[in-house]
Scaffold this active site. Structure first.
Site, PDB file in Angstrom:
ATOM      1  CB  THR A  71      13.154 -14.407  11.228  1.00  0.00           C
ATOM      2  OG1 THR A  71      13.917 -13.705  12.250  1.00  0.00           O
ATOM      3  CG2 THR A  71      13.821 -14.378   9.732  1.00  0.00           C
ATOM      4  N   GLY A  72      11.574 -11.430  11.963  1.00  0.00           N
ATOM      5  CA  GLY A  72      11.833  -9.802  11.869  1.00  0.00           C
ATOM      6  C   GLY A  72      10.978  -9.223  12.791  1.00  0.00           C
ATOM      7  CB  THR A 112      12.022 -16.125  14.748  1.00  0.00           C
ATOM      8  OG1 THR A 112      11.474 -14.691  15.067  1.00  0.00           O
ATOM      9  CG2 THR A 112      10.708 -16.962  14.299  1.00  0.00           C
ATOM     10  N   GLY A 150       7.882  -7.948  14.287  1.00  0.00           N
ATOM     11  CA  GLY A 150       6.730  -8.754  14.251  1.00  0.00           C
ATOM     12  C   GLY A 150       5.261  -7.935  13.755  1.00  0.00           C
ATOM     13  NE  ARG A 161       5.723  -8.347  20.088  1.00  0.00           N
ATOM     14  CZ  ARG A 161       6.457  -9.031  19.273  1.00  0.00           C
ATOM     15  NH1 ARG A 161       7.027 -10.185  19.963  1.00  0.00           N
ATOM     16  NH2 ARG A 161       7.032  -8.685  18.151  1.00  0.00           N
ATOM     17  N   GLY A 191       3.806 -11.595  18.379  1.00  0.00           N
ATOM     18  CA  GLY A 191       4.310 -11.204  17.319  1.00  0.00           C
ATOM     19  C   GLY A 191       3.843 -11.942  16.033  1.00  0.00           C
ATOM     20  CG  ASP A 192       6.245 -12.403  12.344  1.00  0.00           C
ATOM     21  OD1 ASP A 192       6.827 -12.079  13.460  1.00  0.00           O
ATOM     22  OD2 ASP A 192       6.651 -12.759  11.614  1.00  0.00           O
TER      23      ASP A 192
END
Length: 359
Positions: free
Chosen positions: A275-276, A224, A278, A252, A254-255
């Site tokens: 960042t990680g 990210t 999600g 899908r 993510g966050d």
């Protein structure tokens, strides 16, 4: 005696009128738009960026690649710094800085986006204004060159917070944003990563006992870019952009486009970009949780970030990191992985760039 009573009455009447005028003036002041706060300017500002977290180890990085990452991080953050230094807004700094990162194939956002299971590229992004708490986000676009610009347009020029897919792309076209053929996002190394992941997936399907650690597989959930900034007017902003997870299916998300998970900004507390992994950052509402800990528990940005990233998210089973800046210009780059591409600059122009945990 009558004259004294009359004089007292006049004084009382004048006092009441004055109080009414003061109340009206106070009421009028309270109704003024929040933009009035931007009239106050200081020399205090700061900017922080990230280019993703994961198993970033010096032993796996060639000198040429390390130099390339550092150069792009420096180029990007200096764009935002120059905007802030000349009195520009934190929102503009965030948008333009992330645009630089989106245009680079080095990062999983924009040009460097990873591939889905169907070998396409689906992009997500979001941005938030800490002064008004307004926000804009998008998910699953395939033709918008710079998703962060679309996120800004959603925030500024639509009544909505999040748009997705073809509708988001239609809105981008109506706003005159640059659209590209989906092939623009193709990069050979990202396609090879997808094929590697699929082969690993197929092998594990036939051999359930396999437990070989493969960093390139593990880190397919990461990647990210993000930016947080505090401008001279005391306004915070945050933005995040991503290509998502390699081999993702079924649309899908993510966050990154989720306000409160991947992005959050509030002038009263801080601005955060995540960042990680999600799925866990959504469950933990990471970005907002850091702000909430500051607001409700009264702890510092550093303490709040450490609580969430080093304790709460690992307890859920996730990992990753965040960048953040608070209303006083304190900057944090917190992560629980082996590394995170990151850089920061304060008002004095002090530049810090890091890739690995030990930096």
């Amino acid at each position: 005696m009558k004259n004294l009573l009359f004089l007292a009455f006049v004084c009382l009447l004048f006092s009441n009128c004055k109080n009414k005028e003061e109340l009206q003036a106070a009421s009028h002041f309270q109704k003024q738009p929040a933009a009035d706060s931007m009239l106050v300017s200081t020399n205090k500002f700061a900017i922080v960026i990230h280019g993703g977290a994961g198993t970033i180890l010096k032993k796996n990085m060639s000198p040429e690649n390390e130099a390339a990452y550092k150069a792009k991080l420096e180029e990007a953050i200096k764009v935002g710094y120059n905007i802030l230094n000349t009195g520009g807004s934190s929102l503009d700094a965030v948008e333009e800085t992330i645009t630089i990162l989106e245009d680079s194939p080095l990062f999983n956002a924009g040009k460097g986006a990873v591939f889905t299971h169907q070998e396409s590229n689906e992009l997500d992004a979001s941005i938030m204004d800490g002064r008004t708490l307004n926000a804009g986000a998008l998910a699953g676009t395939t033709t918008v060159k710079n998703p962060i610009k679309l996120a800004r347009a959603v925030m500024d020029k639509s009544p909505h917070v999040m748009l997705s897919g073809t509708g988001a792309q239609q809105f981008a076209q109506e706003q005159g944003l640059e659209l590209v053929d989906p092939s623009y996002f193709y990069t050979e190394n990202r396609l090879q990563t997808l094929k590697h992941v699929k082969a690993h997936e197929a092998q594990n399907t036939t051999n359930q006992t396999s437990s070989v650690y493969d960093a390139s597989i593990t880190d397919t959930k990461f990647g990210t870019v993000g930016c947080v900034a505090l401008d001279k007017q005391g306004n915070l902003a945050a933005g995040t952009s991503t290509g998502g997870m390699t081999n993702k299916r079924w649309g899908r998300i993510g966050d990154t486009p989720i306000i409160g998970a991947g992005t959050y900004a509030n002038n009263a507390t801080c601005a955060v970009s995540s960042t990680g992994w999600g799925e866990f950052f959504i469950r933990g509402m990471v970005a907002h949780d850091i702000s909430a800990l500051m607001a409700y528990k009264g702890i510092s940005l550093q303490e709040a970030a450490k609580e969430v990233i080093q304790k709460k998210i690992p307890e859920l089973g996730g990992d990753g990191g965040i960048i953040a800046v608070d209303a006083a210009g304190n900057m944090v780059m917190e992560f629980n992985t082996a590394g995170m591409y990151r850089a920061s600059m304060d008002a004095a122009g002090n530049l810090q760039i890091g890739l690995y945990k030990e930096q």
